[in-house]
Design an enzyme around this catalytic site. Structure first.
Site, short mmCIF file in Angstrom:
data_model
loop_
_atom_site.label_atom_id
_atom_site.label_comp_id
_atom_site.label_asym_id
_atom_site.label_seq_id
_atom_site.Cartn_x
_atom_site.Cartn_y
_atom_site.Cartn_z
N GLU A 73 9.74 8.59 -16.82
CA GLU A 73 8.24 9.08 -17.16
C GLU A 73 7.99 8.73 -18.56
O GLU A 73 6.46 8.59 -18.51
CB GLU A 73 8.36 10.58 -16.91
N LYS A 115 15.79 22.05 -11.06
CA LYS A 115 15.22 20.63 -11.37
C LYS A 115 16.00 19.89 -12.04
O LYS A 115 16.97 20.01 -12.88
CB LYS A 115 13.80 20.90 -12.32
N HIS A 160 0.93 -1.12 0.01
CA HIS A 160 0.04 -0.09 -0.04
C HIS A 160 0.77 1.21 0.04
O HIS A 160 0.44 2.32 0.44
CB HIS A 160 -0.86 0.23 1.20
N SER A 168 14.70 21.97 -16.37
CA SER A 168 13.61 22.81 -16.64
C SER A 168 13.94 24.06 -17.13
O SER A 168 15.08 24.59 -16.78
CB SER A 168 12.94 22.87 -15.18
#
Ligand code: ARG
Length: 465
Positions: free
Chosen positions: A296, A289, A162, A283
């Site tokens: 992704e 970043k 979980h 970024s």
């Protein structure tokens, strides 16, 4: 690419007007099936050799055809080949070019075959080559994971259920879970390859041909295991492509899970791993970043492969025997599924060996989540207390730990004895993270000793491929 309304030289005989220019473009497949040019030529060379063997072509005709096809291949690879939409597909483009090169003999190549069995053959050859490349990438990824797992056999991290800290595991064990998924993926692709590796050529349009063809010989020349059994089935079914997309969908599903964990772990909230800079991007607005773009993107690409599986299932649904033009729509989904799964695996195979484990952070996270609570319960059970009562005792100890900000292993013996008088000094052996993982010492367990043995077995399995 030329685009004008013309009477098609290959089948125009019974037509009284040329094909409409838009219809020619609408029905053409050359824009996307030209990528099978090598397989188309390979199939034609084998077909010409077979026709000569059975006496339909002379040796001279066979040799002219093979030489002509070789020249066509060179033109295509040099970029000097002129593809024509009016010639519909890769098959007729190549045949027309052959005839231009060697004259009338070129027109004999299509004896005893149809584009229906020709295209079914080309796709199988193409898919077979790609399955082999994809399997090589899978193996490379697995090698990387297994090597890293061996290196990280003792590294402790929290295991989750979980997404809540559950029990400590070793990072090596976690990596080998990924490997186990990929091992099944490999087996599925090999199984798919077996069924795809049958020769449809000889089925001709749908019913077979009146020429004395030798399909076993053609199959042997092309490296197929055998000729297909039924001509109607051979030209029509694309189940092998569906099977490939299904195996690919599972691979992408696995890679998406893998990706998701990498994205989470690379975040400032987890800090379990570092991804090498070369697999990340920055970024344009936020200078701090470092984004895990590769995982992704792979996670995102999973959707298109699922989509291609649905496309092909729906394409095939309810088609009457035998060949229908619907089947021309098999190529774009299949090709994109191939490209996507191959490139995703390649990216992961390049990246996986270079994942950097932040061991201290992993350990700290395992420490903070009461991950040895089950170990304490098992300890109390060994002292003669029923498991349900042990569960209650440890629950109270965890509540106390939450209040005081202490892990179970950080409590004193006095503190622990508040919850059960059965607890004695030997409890600290099981409350340590190392003690917890080492105790799960059976096949499939997370103990470092087991991880090393499992990694060795996994490597052996790769060596037997
Ligand atoms: N381009 C076609 C395909 O991809 C080749 C077969 C066409 N056959 C036909 N009878 N029109 O399926």
């Amino acid at each position: 690419m030329t685009d004008q309304s013309t009477t098609n030289a290959s089948w125009g005989g019974r037509f009284s007007e040329p094909t409409d220019a838009f219809v020619a473009r609408f029905t053409a497949s050359v824009d996307f099936d030209r990528r099978m040019y090598r397989q188309d030529i390979q199939g034609s060379v084998a077909h010409a050799k077979m026709l000569c063997k059975v006496g339909v072509l002379t040796a001279q005709e066979r040799d002219d055809i093979i030489r002509g096809l070789e020249e066509v291949r060179i033109d295509i690879e040099r970029g000097t080949f002129e593809w024509s939409v009016a010639l519909e597909d890769v098959h007729m483009n190549i045949e027309a070019a052959l005839t231009q090169k060697i004259g009338i003999t070129g027109k004999k190549l299509h004896t005893g075959r149809s584009r229906n069995d020709q295209v079914a053959t080309d796709i199988r050859l193409y898919l077979r080559d790609e399955i082999d490349t994809i399997c090589d990438e899978l193996t490379r990824l697995q090698q990387g994971l297994i090597a890293l797992a061996t290196q990280e056999a003792d590294t402790i991290m929290p295991g989750f259920t979980h997404l809540q800290t559950a029990q400590p595991v070793t990072f090596g064990h976690h990596l080998l879970a990924w490997n186990a998924m990929l091992e099944r993926d490999y087996a599925r692709l090999q199984d798919c390859r077996k069924r795809a590796n049958q020769l449809p050529l000889g089925a001709a349009a749908l019913a077979g041909t009146t020429y004395p063809i030798d399909r076993h010989y053609t199959a042997e020349l092309l490296g197929f295991d055998a000729p297909t059994e039924n001509s109607l089935d051979s030209v029509s079914d694309r189940d092998f492509a569906i099977e490939f997309c299904s195996a690919s969908a599972l691979i992408m599903m696995h890679l998406s899970r893998f990706s998701e964990e990498l994205v989470l772990w690379a975040s400032a909230q987890f800090r379990f791993i570092d991804l090498p800079d070369r697999f990340c991007t920055g970024s344009s607005i936020m200078p701090q970043k470092k984004n895990p773009d590769v995982p992704e993107l792979v996670r995102g690409k999973t959707g298109r492969v699922y989509g291609h599986l649905m496309s092909l299932l729906t394409l095939m649904k309810s088609q009457p025997l035998a060949y229908n033009k619907d089947n021309q729509e098999d190529k774009e989904p299949l090709f994109d599924a191939i490209d996507t799964v191959r490139d995703s695996l390649r990216a992961f195979a390049d990246m996986a060996p270079h994942l950097i484990a932040r061991k201290a952070d992993m350990r700290e996270a395992a420490m903070r989540g009461f991950s040895t609570a089950t170990d304490l319960a098992d300890y109390v059970v060994r002292k003669g207390i029923p498991f349900r009562d042990a569960h209650e005792i440890v629950g109270k100890a965890v509540a106390y730990g939450l209040q005081t900000g202490k892990d179970l292993s950080e409590m004193s013996l006095d503190e622990l004895q508040q919850f059960s008088s059965e607890i004695s000094a030997d409890v600290f052996d099981v409350l340590t993270l190392e003690g917890s993982v080492a105790a799960r010492n059976h096949i499939g367990g997370t103990a470092p000793e087991q991880v090393r043995a499992a990694a060795a077995r996994a490597l052996q399995a790769l060596a037997q491929r």
